[in-house]
Design a protein around this motif. Structure first.
Motif: not given
Length: 309
Positions: A154-158, A166-169, A190-193, A205-209
């Motif tokens: 996932g995004l936090p684990g990655g 990481m940028l996830m589209r 879109t997610g930015l971790g 880890v901070v994620t901005l969704l």
């Protein structure tokens, strides 16, 4: 010059740095858009260790989300309410044990999410949700509270596994985003971790969704830093990015030297940058502000994450 009118989820940003004596945090700069009254009040106060949101992030050496700015621990509650700011996250930036600054992001109403994930030290640890601000996405919050991430998943684990942003589209497609179905219902796109290295126990880890209607930002950039030689500052190469105007950025070759624009300033100082109406405007677009966040590892800035809003 093109102006983007759509409101963003993150509407204001501040950078707080230790004073020369290391006793207080003082406001170094900020980008508060149209919220002039709030920005003016921000500059009138300093924070001791443990005081206010920036002081708590300093004292606890970890990211902190304040989900309700009406909280009595937030001394600018009335000004925030008047500006339409409803929640905030404070990200302390450490180089080893030394605090370089605290970046505080303020969000308005609308869809989107800001999360802090935490894993205790240990070989069998997993990431769990520490806290988050979700706006109207209550169902997504409930799913997140029940979700855990192994390293690399996932995004936090990655982000945790790579120790890199990481940028996830297209979060709703399910490609690597484990909460895809819930993200689709919440309108998250879109997610930015971001790794948050800390001298405190465990990893953060901070994620901005980001949602399509109220995006976290209109442009995201991730820069890899190449160390300098002979005591010289390094340079940074654009590794990934996404822009409302230019589209995908990872195919574009671009390099920035130390002190060049907000990204170069974050690289050179190791301190977060929050700049209003930045002079170095990508694609000739008028943005309200830019944030550039340096990521430290082993005593050096290894990456810079930037977003324009």
């Amino acid at each position: 010059m093109m102006t983007l009118e759509r409101a963003t989820f993150i509407q204001a940003a501040e950078v707080w740095v230790p004073d020369p004596a290391g006793e207080y945090l003082v406001r170094a700069e900020g980008s508060c858009g149209a919220h002039d009254a709030f920005a003016g009040l921000s500059g009138e106060h300093g924070f001791a260790r443990g005081e206010g949101l920036p002081g708590r992030a300093w004292s606890e050496a970890r990211p902190i989300v304040l989900t309700d700015l009406a909280d009595p621990r937030f001394f600018r509650a009335e000004a925030a309410r008047g500006a339409g700011l409803v929640a905030a996250v404070a990200l302390p930036v450490f180089c080893g044990a030394a605090l370089r600054g605290v970046l505080v992001l303020f969000r308005g109403e609308g869809a989107g999410a800001v999360e802090v994930w935490h894993a205790q030290a240990g070989p069998d640890s997993v990431m769990t949700l520490d806290t988050g601000s979700y706006g109207p996405a209550e169902a997504f919050r409930e799913i997140s509270e029940r979700t855990t991430f192994e390293r690399g998943k996932g995004l936090p684990g990655g982000v945790w596994g790579a120790r890199a942003p990481m940028l996830m589209r297209d979060l709703s497609s399910g490609s690597g985003f484990l909460r895809a179905e819930s993200a689709a219902r919440a309108g998250l796109s879109t997610g930015l971790g971001i790794p948050a290295p800390s001298p405190a126990a465990g990893d953060f880890v901070v994620t901005l969704l980001s949602a399509r209607e109220t995006p976290i930002a209109r442009r995201f950039e991730i820069w890899d830093v190449k160390p300098g030689r002979g005591g010289q500052k390094g340079s940074a190469t654009l590794a990934d990015g996404l822009c409302d105007v230019e589209g995908p950025l990872w195919t574009r070759e671009r390099r920035i030297e130390a002190w060049q624009g907000p990204v170069g300033r974050a690289l050179a100082t190791g301190t977060p940058v929050a700049e209003a109406s930045p002079a170095a405007l990508p694609a000739g677009t008028r943005y309200a502000g830019v944030v550039a966040l340096p990521i430290h590892q082993h005593g050096e800035v290894t990456r810079v994450v930037a977003w324009f809003y």
